[in-house]
Structures are given as structure tokens and as C-alpha cells.
Design a protein around this motif. Sequence first.
Motif, PDB file in Angstrom:
ATOM      1  N   MET A   1       0.846  -1.200   0.000  1.00 38.12           N
ATOM      2  CA  MET A   1       0.000   0.000   0.000  1.00 38.12           C
ATOM      3  C   MET A   1       0.874   1.240   0.000  1.00 38.12           C
ATOM      4  N   LEU A   2       0.491   2.240  -0.807  1.00 37.66           N
ATOM      5  CA  LEU A   2       1.170   3.528  -0.863  1.00 37.66           C
ATOM      6  C   LEU A   2       0.309   4.588  -0.185  1.00 37.66           C
ATOM      7  N   VAL A   3       0.988   5.606   0.372  1.00 36.42           N
ATOM      8  CA  VAL A   3       0.299   6.678   1.093  1.00 36.42           C
ATOM      9  C   VAL A   3       0.707   8.012   0.493  1.00 36.42           C
ATOM     10  N   LEU A   4      -0.288   8.826   0.060  1.00 30.21           N
ATOM     11  CA  LEU A   4      -0.026  10.176  -0.443  1.00 30.21           C
ATOM     12  C   LEU A   4      -0.233  11.161   0.702  1.00 30.21           C
ATOM     13  N   GLU A  86      -1.021  -1.764  -6.450  1.00 32.21           N
ATOM     14  CA  GLU A  86      -1.179  -1.438  -5.043  1.00 32.21           C
ATOM     15  C   GLU A  86      -2.204  -0.319  -4.863  1.00 32.21           C
ATOM     16  N   GLN A  87      -2.793  -0.301  -3.678  1.00 32.18           N
ATOM     17  CA  GLN A  87      -3.775   0.738  -3.360  1.00 32.18           C
ATOM     18  C   GLN A  87      -3.068   2.006  -2.887  1.00 32.18           C
ATOM     19  N   LEU A  88      -3.753   3.148  -3.123  1.00 30.23           N
ATOM     20  CA  LEU A  88      -3.205   4.442  -2.718  1.00 30.23           C
ATOM     21  C   LEU A  88      -4.094   5.021  -1.615  1.00 30.23           C
ATOM     22  N   ALA A  89      -3.520   5.243  -0.428  1.00 29.75           N
ATOM     23  CA  ALA A  89      -4.267   5.807   0.699  1.00 29.75           C
ATOM     24  C   ALA A  89      -4.344   7.328   0.541  1.00 29.75           C
ATOM     25  N   ILE A  90      -5.580   7.868   0.575  1.00 33.14           N
ATOM     26  CA  ILE A  90      -5.835   9.289   0.344  1.00 33.14           C
ATOM     27  C   ILE A  90      -6.576   9.859   1.554  1.00 33.14           C
ATOM     28  N   ALA A  91      -6.198  11.077   1.970  1.00 31.11           N
ATOM     29  CA  ALA A  91      -6.868  11.712   3.122  1.00 31.11           C
ATOM     30  C   ALA A  91      -8.219  12.298   2.744  1.00 31.11           C
ATOM     31  N   ASP A  92      -8.399  12.708   1.465  1.00 32.67           N
ATOM     32  CA  ASP A  92      -9.644  13.325   1.012  1.00 32.67           C
ATOM     33  C   ASP A  92     -10.350  12.366   0.044  1.00 32.67           C
ATOM     34  N   ALA A  93     -11.583  11.996   0.376  1.00 37.41           N
ATOM     35  CA  ALA A  93     -12.316  11.041  -0.465  1.00 37.41           C
ATOM     36  C   ALA A  93     -12.658  11.649  -1.815  1.00 37.41           C
ATOM     37  N   LYS A  94     -12.938  12.974  -1.852  1.00 33.73           N
ATOM     38  CA  LYS A  94     -13.280  13.639  -3.112  1.00 33.73           C
ATOM     39  C   LYS A  94     -12.092  13.609  -4.077  1.00 33.73           C
ATOM     40  N   CYS A 107      -8.031   3.902  -5.062  1.00 28.47           N
ATOM     41  CA  CYS A 107      -7.758   4.727  -3.880  1.00 28.47           C
ATOM     42  C   CYS A 107      -8.593   4.225  -2.711  1.00 28.47           C
ATOM     43  N   ILE A 108      -8.077   4.415  -1.497  1.00 30.24           N
ATOM     44  CA  ILE A 108      -8.753   3.968  -0.290  1.00 30.24           C
ATOM     45  C   ILE A 108      -8.807   5.112   0.720  1.00 30.24           C
ATOM     46  N   HIS A 109      -9.952   5.232   1.363  1.00 31.10           N
ATOM     47  CA  HIS A 109     -10.135   6.238   2.415  1.00 31.10           C
ATOM     48  C   HIS A 109     -10.998   5.614   3.508  1.00 31.10           C
ATOM     49  N   SER A 110     -10.443   5.502   4.717  1.00 26.27           N
ATOM     50  CA  SER A 110     -11.138   4.839   5.820  1.00 26.27           C
ATOM     51  C   SER A 110     -10.605   5.387   7.141  1.00 26.27           C
TER      52      SER A 110
END
Length: 526
Positions: A1-4, A86-94, A107-110
Motif C-alpha cells: 500500500m502507498l500513502v499520499l 497497489e492501493q493508494l491511501a488518500i486523506a480526502d475522499a473527493k 484509492c482507499i479512504h477509511s
Amino acid sequence: MLVLFETAAGYAVFKVLDEKKLQEVDSLWREFETPEKANKIVKLKHFEKFQDTTEALAASTALVEGKLSKNLKKILKKIVAKDAHEQLAIADAKLGGVIKDKLNLSCIHSPMVTELMRGIRSQIEGLITGLPSREMAAMCLGLAHSLSRYKLKFSPDKVDTMIVQAISLLDDLDKELNNYIMRCREWYGWHFPELGKIVADNLTYCKCVRKVGDRRNFSTSDLSEVLPEEIEDDVKAAAEISMGTEVSEEDINNILHLCDQVIEISQYRTQLYDYLKNRMMAIAPNLTVMVGELVGARLIAHAGSLLNLAKHPASTVQILGAEKALFRALKTKRDTPKFGLIYHASLVGQTAAKNKGKISRMLAAKTALTIRYDALGEDSSAEMGAENRLKVETRLRHLEEKGIRRISGTGKALARADKYQHRSEVKVYDPSGDSTLPAVPKKRKIEEVEEEETQVTVKAKKIKVEIKEEADVEEGELVKKKKKKKEKKQKAEEEAALAEEPSTSAAVESTEKKKKKKKIKVEQED
């Protein structure tokens, strides 16, 4: 998993080393207590630093609005596209939705991502090398100032602040002008009271006093620039025979200084009104055409901004400014007000009293449309306002003519509609219409009428007999009562007589003895 992860210095992309520990959301903060623990969870894969504050401001505004900037798009194509699986973790769902649409990245947001972002932010200095804390703080402060200026400058709510301030200042100037002019008239009226009746205009009055001063100078001064010839002659004639008191030069100087203030404030008010008119035509042209610049500016000032006013329905726009009257009517259960600030519009002012409510309702409906068009539309023309004003004027003309319409044909004749008047007529139900029997002949009707009359007379006689019988019974009862009373009296007298009998017998015997003695005396004398 990657994190932006976005910072004030640039974009950072992290690689998650141990995804199993991310499942425990409640205890995830323990993994970021120290930089050493944080480096075991995530590792910096790429860091793209901003060139200057302008680039940082553009990236921040794009993130706030949920848009994908060009710089971020390049980074995601270079770095993340290699690990597309791989999935990309995003702080903003929009923002995640935009990235998924444009770059086809999952993208994943949880809540787990939120906790992960919080942990990275707490240990950002240890995770990103080559970025001192002092430099990071300076970048954050500069970006915060730039973002605040941008929002304040380009916010749609702040564009009409000038209109709100200008209309408030205009109202304050009107109040101050009225106070100053009233004081000037009263003050100079002690010296020349006749001038106030001859010159009605306030500004002309102040200019006249400012030019002449003492009333003795009216005869020698030229007032042609201020007053017409007829009024000038009246003023000069009144100055010669004035009843005012004499004042000193110091008093005159103070009065002249007050007149200067009134003239200056009047000129500034005219200038401010022109400024307000231009601003209203630039910001809300359709609203200005509908209700005028003053009423439109007061509506905007009352709502707070043009955008807030656009959110109000037409019914609220109609009574905006009459809140006290509305709540008083609701409290006392009376009729609610029909208009507020919109009452001062020219269309409502030229309407008859009986039609003001209808016109104000229609004007408020059209005004609400024009406000929304000005606030949210991209076109700045006033065509919509002119069309709606024409519709309201047509409706007003129709109401004033009381429904007069042209007749087909010559077109010259007019049909006048009768005025509706409510008449309450009470109708009695006739049951004769329900009968299905044949009609009765006239002879039989006459016989029935005669029988009814005889029955009525018999009934009347019976009633009279019954009344007489009742009267006889009442008289018999009275006689019986009188007899009982008499019998009671007789019994009482007999009892009294029986009690007096022994005394009366004794008296009779004494009288008989006296008579015998008299007889014996008479015989002896003989």
C-alpha cells in the motif's frame, strides 16, 4: 500500500512496510510514538518539493477544492503508476474519486487511513530527511498567510462588502444631515425667522445663510445664483421688516461654520450615492433594475451578502425587514405583514393601497429570481431584470384598470367587469316540491281552511273554560281559608269568655244586694 501525504513543503509518497499492524486502528498510535518505530511501519518513497510559495498556494487551493493539480498528476504518473496493482491511501475522499477517474488508480479512504495520516504527521521530521523543522515551520506560516489572503480576496461572500458598508454609511449621513439642518434652522431662526418659511429646501437655506450671514446684508447681496428672482425679492422684503433678535458676529461665525459642514456632507453624500449606484450595477444589475439601487443595497445589507440573499425564498424576501411586525402578529394571532424593505420600491409605491399586497408578492417572486441570477449566474447583463420588471408593470396596469380588456372587432370598445360584492342570502327549503301526490282542488282547500278555523275557535273556547275553572278553584280555596280563620277567631273568643264568667257572676250578685238595701231604706223613710 502507498500513502499520499501533503505538506507545506511538498508532496510525499510513503510505502507501508507492515500492513498487518494497520488493522489494529485503536492501537496504531503506539507504532508512531518514536521515529524509530515509525520507520518500521512506513518508508519514504518519493518527496516532491515546491519551488516557491506560489506553487504551494496553487496546490493547496486545488486540494481544498478537491481538484487534481498538474504537479500532483505528474508525480502520480511517475511514481504510483509503476506500482499500479497497489492501493493508494488518500486523506480526502473527493480527491480520491478524481484520481480514480483520471489515472485509473484504486484509492482507499477509511478510519484506518485517517489514523495513519495522524501518525505520519506526528513524526514527519523523522520520516522526511533533509528538511529542518525551522524551515518547515516557516513554510507552513507563509502558506497559511497566502491561503488566507487568497480566500479573503476571491471569496464570493466578500465581493459585496463594499455595498453593505456604503448603504450603512449613507443612512448614517442622512441622519446626521437631518440633525445638522434642524439645528441650523433653529439657530439662525432666532435672527431671521421669516427665511425658514420662504426657503423650504434645506441645502438652499444653508447656502443662502452661508453667502449672506447677517440679515442686514440681504438688501445689498446678490442671491441670483442660489435663489430664483421671485423668492429673492420676498427674502429681501422680509429681511427689512424681520421680527428676529440681534446676534453678535461670533454667533454668526459659528452658524456659518455649521452651514459649511452641512454643504460638505451633502456633497459627499451625492458622491457616495453615485459610487453605490455604480457598484450595484456591477455586482447585481438585475436586482438594481427590479427594485432600484437603494432598496437592493438594503436587502443585501440585511441578509449579510448577495449569496445569503439568494438562498432566501420569495416569501422571505417579501417581508425582509419587518421581522418585529411578523413575530408580533404571530404572537397576537393577527394578520402578518405583507411587505418589508420591498415596500420602498418604486413599483410598490406607485400602486393603489388595495393592490400593494398583490404587487409586493409578485415583485418579491421576480426579485428572488433576479437575485439568484446575479449571485450564481455567469452573465452580467440586466436583460432578465428588465423582462421581469415589464411583467410586473403589466400586472400592475391590469390591476389598476380593474380587469378592463379589449373586445374583438373594432378594438375601441372596452368591457368593464362588475365589481364582485359578497351578498349573504338565506334561502328557506320548500318541502312542497318533495310531494308526489296529485294537487288538491280549490273547494277542498277552502273546506280544509274552514275546518282549521273552527278547530282553532273550539280550542280557544276550551282554553277559556279551563282558565275559568282554574279561577273558580282558586276563589273556593280563598273562601275556605277565610272560613278557617273566622272559626279560629270564634274559638279564641269563646275561650276568653269562659275564663271571664266567674268574675261577671260575682259582680251581678253585688249589684242585686245594693238594690235590696236601697229598697229597704225607701220603705223605712215612708
